[in-house]
Design an enzyme around this catalytic site. Structure first.
Site, PDB file in Angstrom:
ATOM      1  N   LYS A 268       0.823  -1.211   0.000  1.00 24.42           N
ATOM      2  CA  LYS A 268       0.000   0.000   0.000  1.00 24.42           C
ATOM      3  C   LYS A 268       0.854   1.257   0.000  1.00 24.42           C
ATOM      4  O   LYS A 268       0.481   2.267  -0.603  1.00 24.42           O
ATOM      5  CB  LYS A 268      -0.952   0.018   1.201  1.00 24.42           C
TER       6      LYS A 268
ATOM      7  N   LYS B 162      -5.281  -9.364  -7.129  1.00 26.87           N
ATOM      8  CA  LYS B 162      -6.476  -9.549  -6.304  1.00 26.87           C
ATOM      9  C   LYS B 162      -7.598  -8.613  -6.772  1.00 26.87           C
ATOM     10  O   LYS B 162      -7.322  -7.481  -7.157  1.00 26.87           O
ATOM     11  CB  LYS B 162      -6.088  -9.208  -4.863  1.00 26.87           C
TER      12      LYS B 162
ATOM     13  N   LYS C 172     -11.265  -3.017  -4.379  1.00 28.16           N
ATOM     14  CA  LYS C 172     -12.024  -1.789  -4.614  1.00 28.16           C
ATOM     15  C   LYS C 172     -11.113  -0.650  -5.025  1.00 28.16           C
ATOM     16  O   LYS C 172     -11.568   0.357  -5.553  1.00 28.16           O
ATOM     17  CB  LYS C 172     -12.873  -1.414  -3.391  1.00 28.16           C
TER      18      LYS C 172
HETATM   19  P1  TYM Z   1     -10.804  -5.395   3.822  1.00 27.61           P
HETATM   20  O1  TYM Z   1     -11.791  -4.339   4.193  1.00 27.61           O
HETATM   21  O2  TYM Z   1      -9.753  -5.061   2.829  1.00 27.61           O
HETATM   22  O3  TYM Z   1     -11.563  -6.678   3.301  1.00 27.61           O
HETATM   23  C1  TYM Z   1     -12.632  -7.255   4.067  1.00 27.61           C
HETATM   24  C2  TYM Z   1     -12.615  -8.765   3.939  1.00 27.61           C
HETATM   25  O4  TYM Z   1     -12.748  -9.141   2.570  1.00 27.61           O
HETATM   26  C3  TYM Z   1     -11.692 -10.019   2.214  1.00 27.61           C
HETATM   27  N1  TYM Z   1     -11.320  -9.766   0.810  1.00 27.61           N
HETATM   28  C4  TYM Z   1     -11.221 -10.725  -0.119  1.00 27.61           C
HETATM   29  N2  TYM Z   1     -11.411 -12.051  -0.045  1.00 27.61           N
HETATM   30  C5  TYM Z   1     -11.245 -12.767  -1.189  1.00 27.61           C
HETATM   31  N3  TYM Z   1     -10.876 -12.202  -2.369  1.00 27.61           N
HETATM   32  C6  TYM Z   1     -10.671 -10.881  -2.483  1.00 27.61           C
HETATM   33  N4  TYM Z   1     -10.331 -10.340  -3.657  1.00 27.61           N
HETATM   34  C7  TYM Z   1     -10.837 -10.072  -1.317  1.00 27.61           C
HETATM   35  N5  TYM Z   1     -10.719  -8.740  -1.073  1.00 27.61           N
HETATM   36  C8  TYM Z   1     -11.014  -8.577   0.241  1.00 27.61           C
HETATM   37  C9  TYM Z   1     -10.551  -9.668   3.156  1.00 27.61           C
HETATM   38  O5  TYM Z   1      -9.634 -10.734   3.277  1.00 27.61           O
HETATM   39  C10 TYM Z   1     -11.299  -9.394   4.433  1.00 27.61           C
HETATM   40  O6  TYM Z   1     -11.589 -10.597   5.113  1.00 27.61           O
HETATM   41  N6  TYM Z   1      -7.665  -5.449   7.715  1.00 27.61           N
HETATM   42  C11 TYM Z   1      -8.964  -5.868   7.256  1.00 27.61           C
HETATM   43  C12 TYM Z   1     -10.096  -5.343   8.092  1.00 27.61           C
HETATM   44  C13 TYM Z   1      -9.985  -5.648   9.554  1.00 27.61           C
HETATM   45  C14 TYM Z   1     -10.186  -6.914  10.153  1.00 27.61           C
HETATM   46  C15 TYM Z   1     -10.024  -6.699  11.543  1.00 27.61           C
HETATM   47  C16 TYM Z   1     -10.455  -8.190   9.653  1.00 27.61           C
HETATM   48  C17 TYM Z   1      -9.724  -4.758  10.543  1.00 27.61           C
HETATM   49  N7  TYM Z   1      -9.740  -5.389  11.755  1.00 27.61           N
HETATM   50  C18 TYM Z   1     -10.120  -7.755  12.455  1.00 27.61           C
HETATM   51  C19 TYM Z   1     -10.573  -9.241  10.565  1.00 27.61           C
HETATM   52  C20 TYM Z   1     -10.397  -9.012  11.948  1.00 27.61           C
HETATM   53  C21 TYM Z   1      -9.160  -5.331   5.830  1.00 27.61           C
HETATM   54  O7  TYM Z   1      -8.574  -4.353   5.434  1.00 27.61           O
HETATM   55  O8  TYM Z   1     -10.124  -5.975   5.137  1.00 27.61           O
END
Ligand code: TYM
Length: 340
Positions: A118, A201, A204
């Site tokens: 990032k 991947k 968004k």
């Molecule tokens: P975030 O907001 O980027 O994504 C949310 C969830 O969606 C999953 N994900 C995907 N899974 C499969 N294929 C993809 N292309 C894909 N894009 C996103 C992510 O793996 C995630 O499960 N750091 C985390 C948010 C967070 C969190 C937490 C998660 C903050 N605190 C505590 C679990 C526990 C994040 O940025 O997810």
């Protein structure tokens, strides 16, 4: 030291930054619904404090938080069965996050690949929050003594860090207080790839809208994006092994399997031998059938934002009732004087 057995508890979070993608739905929300139905306590969070590690326009952030809440509910999360809230309303997350900033080591944080991706060449100009983000994520999980965290593949390293933080805290203070959380990375769609490039991947933040399916896309847009998805000229194989060196083909089959609740082998037993000219319309029909009701329901829920705020508020109260005593105990362990 006797080992404390922690009651199973599921936690996961999604950032309200931009809209929801098919990757978020298949990799996360759809699996959150399955876990909700197992009877284990489930806590799901819109991580607004995480979202502001990169600039968010305030009005957009508020809208995205409510829309994400609508997305959870439209996908099948029941705010009575699960605890559904936005992170900033339960300040114990940030409070425990500070303690964990003092537990995690710089060397561990420097290894986080997502920060490197990032920050890119811009590492001097990004926020301090973007760097320390994973300690707050560990706090999100551990403030509830969560034992299981369903996530997509890309979050695996952050959960490993969470385990390291829990272990170091327990060792440093000679306690068995925080559980060693298990990541739950299961199913056919733990890493949904871009529709334009099978090595990236689905995200968004990809500048190309054609690279992803948004949960708010209408039926025509979904069908068009699938029709234009990058593929190779060969027919589908009849077994999963035949997809090994075909990332784009594998991605579309994985998406089909996850949407249809089938295994990849079951999909290929039906679709093996078909050309993409035949498979893509099947996938488009399935995607529209599964996703359209969700986007319609999201739009309906978004007409009553007061009701969404009420749901989030009630979720925050329930979450805080679990988090507050765990934070108080943490402060006691660390040696903070309770002056009142
Ligand atoms: P975030 O907001 O980027 O994504 C949310 C969830 O969606 C999953 N994900 C995907 N899974 C499969 N294929 C993809 N292309 C894909 N894009 C996103 C992510 O793996 C995630 O499960 N750091 C985390 C948010 C967070 C969190 C937490 C998660 C903050 N605190 C505590 C679990 C526990 C994040 O940025 O997810």
């Amino acid at each position: 030291m006797t080992e404390v057995v922690h009651t199973p508890r599921v936690f996961s979070g999604i950032q309200p930054s931009g809209g929801l993608t098919l990757g978020n739905y298949l990799g996360a929300i759809k699996r959150f619904v399955t876990m909700q139905e197992t009877g284990i306590e489930t806590i799901y969070c819109m991580v607004d404090l995480h979202a502001i590690t990169v600039w968010q326009d305030p009005a957009n952030l508020a809208r995205a938080t409510r829309e994400l809440c609508a997305g959870f509910i439209a996908s099948g999360i029941d705010p009575e069965k699960s605890i559904l809230f936005n992170q900033s309303q339960v300040p114990e997350h940030a409070q425990l996050g500070w303690i964990f900033n003092c537990v995690a080591r710089m060397g561990w944080m420097n290894r986080m690949t997502q920060f490197k991706d990032k920050a890119g060449k811009n590492a001097e100009a990004v926020s301090v929050g973007l760097f320390s983000y994973p300690t707050l994520m560990a706090a999100d999980i551990l403030i509830y003594h969560s034992t299981h965290v369903p996530v997509g593949e890309d979050q695996k390293q952050h959960i490993e860090l969470t385990r390291d933080i829990a272990t170091k805290f327990n060792n440093d203070y000679g306690v068995d207080f925080f559980p060693i959380t298990e990541p739950v990375i299961e199913g056919a769609a733990t890493r949904v790839m871009s529709l334009r490039d099978g090595s990236r991947k689905m995200s968004k933040s990809d500048p190309s809208d054609a690279s992803r399916i948004n949960m708010t896309d209408d039926a025509d847009t979904i069908a068009k994006k699938i029709r234009k998805a990058k593929t190779d000229p060969d027919a589908l194989p009849s077994e999963a092994a035949g997809l090994a060196d075909r990332p784009e083909a594998r991605n579309l089959v994985n998406i089909y399997a996850a949407l249809a609740d089938m295994t990849v082998d079951q999909v290929l037993a039906e679709a093996g031998g078909k050309q993409f000219g035949a498979f893509k319309p099947m996938l488009a029909d399935l995607a529209v059938a599964k996703l359209s009701p969700i986007s319609t329901e999201m739009a309906r829920l978004m007409q009553d934002t007061a009701e969404i705020d009420r749901i989030l508020g009630r979720g925050a109260d329930r979450a805080q009732a679990i988090a507050a005593p765990i934070l108080a105990k943490t402060y006691d362990i660390v040696g903070m004087v309770r002056s009142r």
